[in-house]
Motif scaffolding. Structure first.
Motif, short mmCIF file in Angstrom:
data_model
loop_
_atom_site.label_atom_id
_atom_site.label_comp_id
_atom_site.label_asym_id
_atom_site.label_seq_id
_atom_site.Cartn_x
_atom_site.Cartn_y
_atom_site.Cartn_z
N ALA A 174 6.95 -16.31 -11.95
CA ALA A 174 6.65 -15.57 -13.18
C ALA A 174 5.78 -14.35 -12.90
O ALA A 174 6.02 -13.26 -13.44
CB ALA A 174 5.98 -16.49 -14.19
N ASP A 175 4.77 -14.53 -12.06
CA ASP A 175 3.86 -13.42 -11.73
C ASP A 175 4.61 -12.28 -11.04
O ASP A 175 4.38 -11.09 -11.34
CB ASP A 175 2.73 -13.93 -10.83
CG ASP A 175 1.72 -14.79 -11.58
OD1 ASP A 175 1.72 -14.75 -12.82
OD2 ASP A 175 0.95 -15.51 -10.92
N MET A 176 5.48 -12.62 -10.11
CA MET A 176 6.24 -11.59 -9.40
C MET A 176 7.14 -10.80 -10.34
O MET A 176 7.37 -9.61 -10.16
CB MET A 176 7.05 -12.21 -8.27
CG MET A 176 6.22 -12.68 -7.08
SD MET A 176 7.25 -13.17 -5.66
CE MET A 176 8.09 -14.61 -6.33
N ALA A 177 7.63 -11.50 -11.39
CA ALA A 177 8.52 -10.84 -12.35
C ALA A 177 7.75 -10.16 -13.47
O ALA A 177 8.36 -9.44 -14.28
CB ALA A 177 9.48 -11.87 -12.94
N GLY A 178 6.45 -10.36 -13.55
CA GLY A 178 5.64 -9.75 -14.60
C GLY A 178 5.91 -10.31 -15.97
O GLY A 178 5.82 -9.59 -16.98
N ILE A 179 6.23 -11.62 -16.03
CA ILE A 179 6.50 -12.26 -17.31
C ILE A 179 5.67 -13.53 -17.44
O ILE A 179 5.23 -14.10 -16.43
CB ILE A 179 8.00 -12.61 -17.46
CG1 ILE A 179 8.47 -13.50 -16.31
CG2 ILE A 179 8.84 -11.34 -17.54
CD1 ILE A 179 9.92 -13.96 -16.44
#
Length: 429
Positions: A174-179
Protein backbone atom coordinates in the motif's frame (compact mmCIF):
# COMPACT_ATOMS: atom_id res chain seq x y z
CA UNK A 1 -2.97 8.57 38.06
CA UNK A 2 0.55 9.29 36.85
CA UNK A 3 1.38 10.40 33.31
CA UNK A 4 2.39 6.87 32.29
CA UNK A 5 0.32 5.36 29.44
CA UNK A 6 -2.65 3.33 30.61
CA UNK A 7 -2.65 -0.41 30.07
CA UNK A 8 -5.12 -1.93 27.61
CA UNK A 9 -7.37 -3.33 30.36
CA UNK A 10 -7.58 0.12 31.97
CA UNK A 11 -8.34 1.81 28.65
CA UNK A 12 -11.23 -0.60 28.14
CA UNK A 13 -12.87 0.88 31.23
CA UNK A 14 -11.67 4.49 31.36
CA UNK A 15 -10.66 5.71 27.90
CA UNK A 16 -12.59 8.78 26.69
CA UNK A 17 -15.19 8.55 29.43
CA UNK A 18 -14.60 10.97 32.30
CA UNK A 19 -17.44 11.44 34.81
CA UNK A 20 -20.31 13.47 33.40
CA UNK A 21 -19.47 17.13 34.17
CA UNK A 22 -23.11 18.11 34.68
CA UNK A 23 -24.16 15.36 37.10
CA UNK A 24 -21.03 13.47 38.11
CA UNK A 25 -22.49 10.26 36.64
CA UNK A 26 -19.76 7.65 36.60
CA UNK A 27 -21.15 5.59 33.70
CA UNK A 28 -21.54 7.34 30.35
CA UNK A 29 -25.11 8.69 30.18
CA UNK A 30 -27.38 7.83 27.28
CA UNK A 31 -27.94 11.18 25.58
CA UNK A 32 -31.28 10.37 23.98
CA UNK A 33 -31.69 13.64 22.13
CA UNK A 34 -31.98 14.66 18.51
CA UNK A 35 -30.62 18.21 18.68
CA UNK A 36 -28.55 20.54 20.89
CA UNK A 37 -29.21 24.16 21.80
CA UNK A 38 -26.62 26.64 20.49
CA UNK A 39 -25.33 29.32 22.84
CA UNK A 40 -25.90 31.99 20.20
CA UNK A 41 -25.73 32.54 16.43
CA UNK A 42 -21.94 32.86 16.47
CA UNK A 43 -21.60 29.53 18.31
CA UNK A 44 -23.82 27.82 15.72
CA UNK A 45 -21.81 29.27 12.84
CA UNK A 46 -18.51 28.11 14.32
CA UNK A 47 -19.86 24.57 14.74
CA UNK A 48 -21.04 24.40 11.14
CA UNK A 49 -17.71 25.87 9.94
CA UNK A 50 -15.81 23.19 11.93
CA UNK A 51 -14.06 26.00 13.79
CA UNK A 52 -15.29 24.65 17.11
CA UNK A 53 -15.96 21.06 18.18
CA UNK A 54 -19.41 20.41 19.59
CA UNK A 55 -22.82 18.93 18.94
CA UNK A 56 -25.31 20.00 16.29
CA UNK A 57 -27.62 17.10 15.46
CA UNK A 58 -27.45 13.44 16.46
CA UNK A 59 -27.24 12.20 12.89
CA UNK A 60 -23.77 13.74 12.96
CA UNK A 61 -22.56 13.44 16.53
CA UNK A 62 -23.97 12.47 19.91
CA UNK A 63 -22.10 12.48 23.25
CA UNK A 64 -22.75 8.79 23.95
CA UNK A 65 -21.85 7.71 20.44
CA UNK A 66 -18.76 9.94 20.44
CA UNK A 67 -17.61 8.41 23.72
CA UNK A 68 -17.76 4.97 22.13
CA UNK A 69 -15.86 6.07 19.04
CA UNK A 70 -13.18 7.76 21.13
CA UNK A 71 -12.75 4.72 23.37
CA UNK A 72 -12.17 2.44 20.38
CA UNK A 73 -9.78 5.03 18.93
CA UNK A 74 -7.79 4.82 22.16
CA UNK A 75 -7.78 1.02 22.08
CA UNK A 76 -6.62 0.96 18.45
CA UNK A 77 -4.04 3.73 18.88
CA UNK A 78 -5.65 5.98 16.27
CA UNK A 79 -6.11 9.72 15.88
CA UNK A 80 -9.87 9.90 15.35
CA UNK A 81 -12.90 7.85 14.47
CA UNK A 82 -16.64 7.53 14.12
CA UNK A 83 -19.29 5.06 15.23
CA UNK A 84 -22.04 4.15 12.78
CA UNK A 85 -25.00 1.83 12.36
CA UNK A 86 -23.34 -1.49 11.43
CA UNK A 87 -20.13 -3.13 10.30
CA UNK A 88 -21.28 -2.89 6.69
CA UNK A 89 -21.96 0.79 7.21
CA UNK A 90 -18.43 1.17 8.59
CA UNK A 91 -17.01 -0.32 5.39
CA UNK A 92 -18.90 2.15 3.21
CA UNK A 93 -17.96 5.02 5.54
CA UNK A 94 -14.29 4.03 5.31
CA UNK A 95 -14.39 4.08 1.51
CA UNK A 96 -16.65 7.10 1.05
CA UNK A 97 -14.09 9.96 1.46
CA UNK A 98 -11.51 8.29 -0.78
CA UNK A 99 -13.54 6.74 -3.62
CA UNK A 100 -15.25 8.22 -6.69
CA UNK A 101 -17.00 6.84 -9.77
CA UNK A 102 -14.58 4.72 -11.78
CA UNK A 103 -12.29 4.02 -8.82
CA UNK A 104 -11.61 0.58 -7.35
CA UNK A 105 -10.49 -1.16 -4.20
CA UNK A 106 -8.25 -4.25 -4.21
CA UNK A 107 -9.62 -6.70 -1.66
CA UNK A 108 -8.72 -10.07 -0.23
CA UNK A 109 -10.54 -13.15 -1.45
CA UNK A 110 -10.73 -14.25 2.20
CA UNK A 111 -13.50 -11.95 3.42
CA UNK A 112 -16.85 -12.40 5.11
CA UNK A 113 -19.39 -13.41 2.47
CA UNK A 114 -21.49 -10.32 3.06
CA UNK A 115 -18.45 -8.13 2.40
CA UNK A 116 -17.70 -9.96 -0.83
CA UNK A 117 -21.32 -9.38 -1.87
CA UNK A 118 -21.15 -5.68 -0.89
CA UNK A 119 -17.92 -5.19 -2.82
CA UNK A 120 -18.93 -7.32 -5.81
CA UNK A 121 -22.33 -5.79 -6.46
CA UNK A 122 -23.62 -3.09 -4.13
CA UNK A 123 -20.71 -0.65 -4.39
CA UNK A 124 -21.12 -0.70 -8.17
CA UNK A 125 -24.21 1.43 -7.64
CA UNK A 126 -21.78 4.17 -6.51
CA UNK A 127 -19.67 3.61 -9.63
CA UNK A 128 -16.98 1.88 -7.53
CA UNK A 129 -15.61 -1.61 -8.12
CA UNK A 130 -13.47 -4.23 -6.38
CA UNK A 131 -10.74 -6.61 -7.50
CA UNK A 132 -10.35 -9.75 -5.41
CA UNK A 133 -6.90 -11.32 -5.11
CA UNK A 134 -5.06 -13.68 -2.80
CA UNK A 135 -3.63 -11.46 -0.09
CA UNK A 136 -1.16 -14.16 0.89
CA UNK A 137 0.72 -13.09 -2.24
CA UNK A 138 2.01 -9.48 -2.06
CA UNK A 139 3.05 -9.65 -5.73
CA UNK A 140 -0.53 -10.49 -6.72
CA UNK A 141 -1.76 -7.50 -4.73
CA UNK A 142 0.80 -5.23 -6.38
CA UNK A 143 -0.15 -6.51 -9.83
CA UNK A 144 -3.85 -5.82 -9.22
CA UNK A 145 -3.27 -2.14 -8.34
CA UNK A 146 -3.85 0.26 -11.20
CA UNK A 147 -4.18 4.02 -11.65
CA UNK A 148 -7.77 3.94 -10.35
CA UNK A 149 -7.08 1.92 -7.20
CA UNK A 150 -7.75 3.92 -4.07
CA UNK A 151 -7.37 1.38 -1.23
CA UNK A 152 -6.44 -2.14 -0.18
CA UNK A 153 -8.89 -4.02 2.06
CA UNK A 154 -8.41 -7.15 4.17
CA UNK A 155 -9.32 -8.71 7.51
CA UNK A 156 -6.84 -9.31 10.33
CA UNK A 157 -8.30 -12.75 11.10
CA UNK A 158 -10.28 -13.78 8.06
CA UNK A 159 -13.91 -14.81 8.37
CA UNK A 160 -14.79 -17.69 8.17
CA UNK A 161 -11.56 -19.67 7.93
CA UNK A 162 -9.44 -17.86 10.52
CA UNK A 163 -6.53 -17.19 8.12
CA UNK A 164 -4.14 -14.47 9.32
CA UNK A 165 -3.25 -11.55 7.04
CA UNK A 166 0.39 -10.47 6.95
CA UNK A 167 -0.47 -6.85 7.63
CA UNK A 168 3.13 -5.64 7.57
CA UNK A 169 3.73 -7.05 4.09
CA UNK A 170 0.39 -5.78 2.78
CA UNK A 171 1.04 -2.31 4.25
CA UNK A 172 4.35 -2.13 2.39
CA UNK A 173 2.52 -2.73 -0.89
CA UNK A 174 0.00 0.00 0.00
CA UNK A 175 2.80 2.42 0.89
CA UNK A 176 4.61 1.83 -2.40
CA UNK A 177 1.36 2.52 -4.28
CA UNK A 178 0.56 5.62 -2.22
CA UNK A 179 -2.84 4.31 -1.15
CA UNK A 180 -4.36 3.51 2.27
CA UNK A 181 -4.67 0.03 3.75
CA UNK A 182 -8.08 -0.60 5.34
CA UNK A 183 -8.19 -3.48 7.82
CA UNK A 184 -11.33 -5.08 9.23
CA UNK A 185 -10.24 -5.93 12.78
CA UNK A 186 -13.58 -7.35 13.92
CA UNK A 187 -12.51 -10.94 14.50
CA UNK A 188 -9.29 -10.01 16.30
CA UNK A 189 -10.44 -6.98 18.31
CA UNK A 190 -7.78 -4.48 19.39
CA UNK A 191 -6.93 -6.82 22.28
CA UNK A 192 -5.37 -9.35 19.93
CA UNK A 193 -4.10 -6.98 17.22
CA UNK A 194 -3.75 -3.24 16.60
CA UNK A 195 -3.46 -3.02 12.81
CA UNK A 196 -2.22 0.60 12.87
CA UNK A 197 0.97 -0.68 14.51
CA UNK A 198 1.42 -2.92 11.45
CA UNK A 199 0.94 -0.09 8.95
CA UNK A 200 -2.84 0.11 8.49
CA UNK A 201 -4.30 3.51 7.61
CA UNK A 202 -7.91 2.80 8.59
CA UNK A 203 -9.40 0.16 10.87
CA UNK A 204 -13.03 -0.91 10.74
CA UNK A 205 -15.07 -2.97 13.18
CA UNK A 206 -18.44 -4.55 13.36
CA UNK A 207 -19.14 -3.51 16.95
CA UNK A 208 -21.88 -6.15 16.84
CA UNK A 209 -19.23 -8.78 17.52
CA UNK A 210 -16.47 -8.91 20.15
CA UNK A 211 -16.56 -5.23 21.14
CA UNK A 212 -20.11 -5.54 22.47
CA UNK A 213 -19.79 -9.26 23.06
CA UNK A 214 -23.35 -10.14 24.04
CA UNK A 215 -25.41 -10.14 20.86
CA UNK A 216 -27.46 -7.04 21.68
CA UNK A 217 -26.18 -4.35 19.31
CA UNK A 218 -25.73 -3.70 15.61
CA UNK A 219 -22.99 -1.15 15.14
CA UNK A 220 -19.79 -0.23 13.33
CA UNK A 221 -16.60 1.72 14.01
CA UNK A 222 -14.08 3.41 11.72
CA UNK A 223 -10.72 4.41 13.22
CA UNK A 224 -8.26 6.63 11.32
CA UNK A 225 -4.57 6.30 12.12
CA UNK A 226 -4.05 9.98 11.28
CA UNK A 227 -0.77 9.02 9.60
CA UNK A 228 -1.69 9.03 5.91
CA UNK A 229 -0.77 12.06 3.80
CA UNK A 230 -3.96 12.64 1.82
CA UNK A 231 -2.32 15.59 0.03
CA UNK A 232 0.69 13.67 -1.29
CA UNK A 233 -1.06 13.12 -4.64
CA UNK A 234 -4.22 14.11 -6.44
CA UNK A 235 -5.84 10.72 -5.78
CA UNK A 236 -8.01 11.92 -2.88
CA UNK A 237 -9.57 15.23 -3.93
CA UNK A 238 -12.35 15.10 -1.31
CA UNK A 239 -9.64 15.47 1.33
CA UNK A 240 -6.87 17.36 -0.46
CA UNK A 241 -8.82 19.79 -2.63
CA UNK A 242 -11.81 22.11 -2.09
CA UNK A 243 -14.79 19.90 -1.22
CA UNK A 244 -17.95 21.12 -3.01
CA UNK A 245 -20.08 19.12 -0.57
CA UNK A 246 -18.88 21.37 2.27
CA UNK A 247 -18.68 24.92 0.86
CA UNK A 248 -15.21 24.40 -0.59
CA UNK A 249 -13.42 23.47 2.64
CA UNK A 250 -10.05 21.79 2.00
CA UNK A 251 -10.13 19.16 4.73
CA UNK A 252 -6.58 17.82 4.95
CA UNK A 253 -4.57 21.07 4.88
CA UNK A 254 -7.10 22.63 7.28
CA UNK A 255 -7.67 19.78 9.74
CA UNK A 256 -4.48 17.74 9.50
CA UNK A 257 -4.61 14.28 11.02
CA UNK A 258 -8.32 14.72 11.84
CA UNK A 259 -9.27 15.42 8.21
CA UNK A 260 -10.66 11.97 7.48
CA UNK A 261 -12.67 11.87 10.72
CA UNK A 262 -14.23 15.30 10.22
CA UNK A 263 -15.03 14.53 6.58
CA UNK A 264 -16.75 11.32 7.72
CA UNK A 265 -18.88 13.27 10.20
CA UNK A 266 -19.57 16.47 8.28
CA UNK A 267 -20.32 14.80 4.94
CA UNK A 268 -20.46 11.01 5.37
CA UNK A 269 -22.85 10.82 8.31
CA UNK A 270 -24.68 13.96 7.20
CA UNK A 271 -25.50 12.63 3.74
CA UNK A 272 -25.51 8.85 4.15
CA UNK A 273 -27.17 8.88 7.56
CA UNK A 274 -25.52 5.66 8.79
CA UNK A 275 -25.91 6.80 12.39
CA UNK A 276 -25.50 4.65 15.50
CA UNK A 277 -28.16 5.07 18.16
CA UNK A 278 -27.13 6.24 21.66
CA UNK A 279 -28.56 3.18 23.43
CA UNK A 280 -26.57 0.85 21.16
CA UNK A 281 -23.43 2.87 21.83
CA UNK A 282 -24.07 2.58 25.58
CA UNK A 283 -24.38 -1.22 25.37
CA UNK A 284 -21.14 -1.42 23.42
CA UNK A 285 -19.31 0.79 25.92
CA UNK A 286 -20.39 -1.57 28.69
CA UNK A 287 -19.30 -4.57 26.63
CA UNK A 288 -15.85 -3.13 26.01
CA UNK A 289 -15.26 -2.88 29.76
CA UNK A 290 -14.79 -6.68 29.83
CA UNK A 291 -13.19 -7.06 26.38
CA UNK A 292 -9.75 -8.09 27.65
CA UNK A 293 -11.18 -10.65 30.07
CA UNK A 294 -13.48 -12.13 27.46
CA UNK A 295 -10.87 -12.35 24.72
CA UNK A 296 -8.50 -14.23 27.02
CA UNK A 297 -11.20 -16.85 27.68
CA UNK A 298 -12.29 -16.98 24.03
CA UNK A 299 -8.74 -17.77 22.93
CA UNK A 300 -8.12 -20.32 25.70
CA UNK A 301 -11.31 -22.20 24.86
CA UNK A 302 -10.74 -22.04 21.10
CA UNK A 303 -7.28 -23.56 21.42
CA UNK A 304 -8.56 -26.48 23.49
CA UNK A 305 -11.54 -27.13 21.21
CA UNK A 306 -9.41 -26.93 18.06
CA UNK A 307 -6.88 -29.39 19.46
CA UNK A 308 -9.70 -31.79 20.38
CA UNK A 309 -11.30 -31.55 16.95
CA UNK A 310 -7.98 -32.11 15.18
CA UNK A 311 -7.62 -35.48 16.90
CA UNK A 312 -11.19 -36.57 16.14
CA UNK A 313 -11.46 -39.14 13.30
CA UNK A 314 -14.84 -37.66 12.24
CA UNK A 315 -13.14 -34.40 11.29
CA UNK A 316 -11.27 -33.76 8.06
CA UNK A 317 -9.39 -30.53 8.72
CA UNK A 318 -9.35 -27.77 11.35
CA UNK A 319 -8.24 -24.29 10.24
CA UNK A 320 -7.42 -22.71 13.62
CA UNK A 321 -4.09 -20.80 13.38
CA UNK A 322 -3.29 -21.74 16.96
CA UNK A 323 -2.58 -25.28 15.75
CA UNK A 324 0.98 -26.10 14.66
CA UNK A 325 -0.51 -27.80 11.59
CA UNK A 326 -1.93 -24.48 10.37
CA UNK A 327 -0.16 -22.72 7.51
CA UNK A 328 -0.79 -19.48 9.45
CA UNK A 329 0.63 -20.64 12.79
CA UNK A 330 3.92 -18.75 12.49
CA UNK A 331 2.22 -15.63 11.13
CA UNK A 332 -0.30 -15.69 13.98
CA UNK A 333 2.54 -15.48 16.48
CA UNK A 334 3.65 -12.23 14.82
CA UNK A 335 0.30 -10.57 14.06
CA UNK A 336 -1.78 -11.87 17.00
CA UNK A 337 0.73 -12.87 19.70
CA UNK A 338 -1.95 -13.10 22.41
CA UNK A 339 -3.79 -15.70 20.36
CA UNK A 340 -5.44 -16.05 16.93
CA UNK A 341 -8.99 -15.40 18.06
CA UNK A 342 -11.86 -17.83 18.50
CA UNK A 343 -13.26 -18.07 14.98
CA UNK A 344 -12.36 -20.99 12.76
CA UNK A 345 -13.78 -23.72 10.55
CA UNK A 346 -13.56 -27.48 10.38
CA UNK A 347 -14.62 -29.94 7.71
CA UNK A 348 -16.84 -32.87 8.59
CA UNK A 349 -16.40 -36.26 6.99
CA UNK A 350 -19.69 -36.90 5.24
CA UNK A 351 -19.74 -33.55 3.48
CA UNK A 352 -22.66 -31.17 3.11
CA UNK A 353 -25.29 -33.49 4.58
CA UNK A 354 -23.20 -34.28 7.64
CA UNK A 355 -22.68 -30.54 8.24
CA UNK A 356 -26.42 -29.94 8.12
CA UNK A 357 -27.05 -32.79 10.57
CA UNK A 358 -24.38 -31.41 12.90
CA UNK A 359 -26.03 -28.00 12.87
CA UNK A 360 -29.44 -29.54 13.57
CA UNK A 361 -28.22 -31.51 16.58
CA UNK A 362 -26.17 -29.05 18.64
CA UNK A 363 -27.73 -28.02 21.93
CA UNK A 364 -25.32 -25.64 23.68
CA UNK A 365 -24.14 -24.01 20.46
CA UNK A 366 -26.48 -21.44 18.94
CA UNK A 367 -27.13 -21.68 15.20
CA UNK A 368 -27.00 -17.99 14.28
CA UNK A 369 -25.52 -15.67 11.65
CA UNK A 370 -23.21 -13.91 14.09
CA UNK A 371 -19.84 -14.29 15.76
CA UNK A 372 -18.00 -12.86 18.74
CA UNK A 373 -20.74 -13.58 21.27
CA UNK A 374 -20.06 -14.83 24.78
CA UNK A 375 -22.03 -17.88 23.64
CA UNK A 376 -20.58 -20.52 21.34
CA UNK A 377 -22.04 -20.12 17.86
CA UNK A 378 -22.11 -22.34 14.79
CA UNK A 379 -23.17 -21.95 11.17
CA UNK A 380 -22.84 -23.73 7.84
CA UNK A 381 -21.50 -20.88 5.74
CA UNK A 382 -22.06 -22.50 2.34
CA UNK A 383 -25.81 -22.63 2.86
CA UNK A 384 -26.15 -19.28 4.67
CA UNK A 385 -23.63 -16.41 4.86
CA UNK A 386 -21.80 -17.48 1.67
CA UNK A 387 -24.81 -18.97 -0.10
CA UNK A 388 -24.80 -16.27 -2.81
CA UNK A 389 -21.30 -17.27 -3.93
CA UNK A 390 -20.37 -19.95 -6.45
CA UNK A 391 -18.85 -23.15 -5.04
CA UNK A 392 -15.47 -22.05 -6.39
CA UNK A 393 -15.79 -18.70 -4.60
CA UNK A 394 -16.97 -20.46 -1.44
CA UNK A 395 -13.87 -22.62 -1.43
CA UNK A 396 -11.60 -19.60 -2.00
CA UNK A 397 -13.30 -17.84 0.91
CA UNK A 398 -12.80 -20.85 3.19
CA UNK A 399 -16.50 -21.76 3.22
CA UNK A 400 -16.56 -25.02 1.24
CA UNK A 401 -19.76 -27.14 1.34
CA UNK A 402 -18.24 -29.64 3.81
CA UNK A 403 -17.17 -26.92 6.26
CA UNK A 404 -18.85 -25.43 9.33
CA UNK A 405 -17.78 -22.24 11.08
CA UNK A 406 -17.63 -21.97 14.84
CA UNK A 407 -17.21 -18.97 17.12
CA UNK A 408 -16.08 -20.42 20.43
CA UNK A 409 -17.64 -18.73 23.45
CA UNK A 410 -16.60 -18.36 27.07
CA UNK A 411 -18.65 -21.23 28.54
CA UNK A 412 -17.02 -24.15 30.35
CA UNK A 413 -14.84 -25.71 27.67
CA UNK A 414 -15.80 -29.25 28.68
CA UNK A 415 -19.44 -28.40 28.00
CA UNK A 416 -18.51 -27.00 24.57
CA UNK A 417 -16.65 -30.18 23.63
CA UNK A 418 -19.43 -32.41 24.97
CA UNK A 419 -21.98 -30.66 22.78
CA UNK A 420 -19.85 -31.00 19.66
CA UNK A 421 -19.17 -34.64 20.49
CA UNK A 422 -22.83 -35.64 20.76
CA UNK A 423 -23.80 -33.67 17.65
CA UNK A 424 -20.97 -35.19 15.61
CA UNK A 425 -22.03 -38.66 16.70
CA UNK A 426 -25.48 -38.08 15.21
CA UNK A 427 -24.15 -36.29 12.13
CA UNK A 428 -21.75 -39.08 11.16
CA UNK A 429 -23.69 -42.14 12.33
Amino acid sequence: MTDRPMGFDTLCIHAATAPDPATGARQVPIYQTTAYVFRDADHAAKLFNLQEVGYIYSRLTNPTVSALANRVVALEGGAGGIACSSGHAAQIMALFPIMAPGRNVVASTRLYGGTIQQFSNTIRKFGWSAKFVDFDDPKAIEAAIDGDTRALFCETICNPGGAISDLDAIARVADMAGIPLIVDNTTASPYLCRPIEHGATLVVHSATKYLTGNGTVTGGIVVDSGKFNWSASDKFPSLSQPEPAYHGLVFHPTLGNMAFTFHSIAIGLRDLGMTMNPQGAHYTLMGIETLALRMQRHVENAQIVAEWLEQDPRIGKVTYPGLKSSAYHHLAQKITPKGPGALFTFSVKGGYEACVKLIDNVKLFSHVANLGDTRSLIIHSASTTHRQLSEEAQIKAGAAPDVVRVSIGIENVEDIIADLDQALAKATA
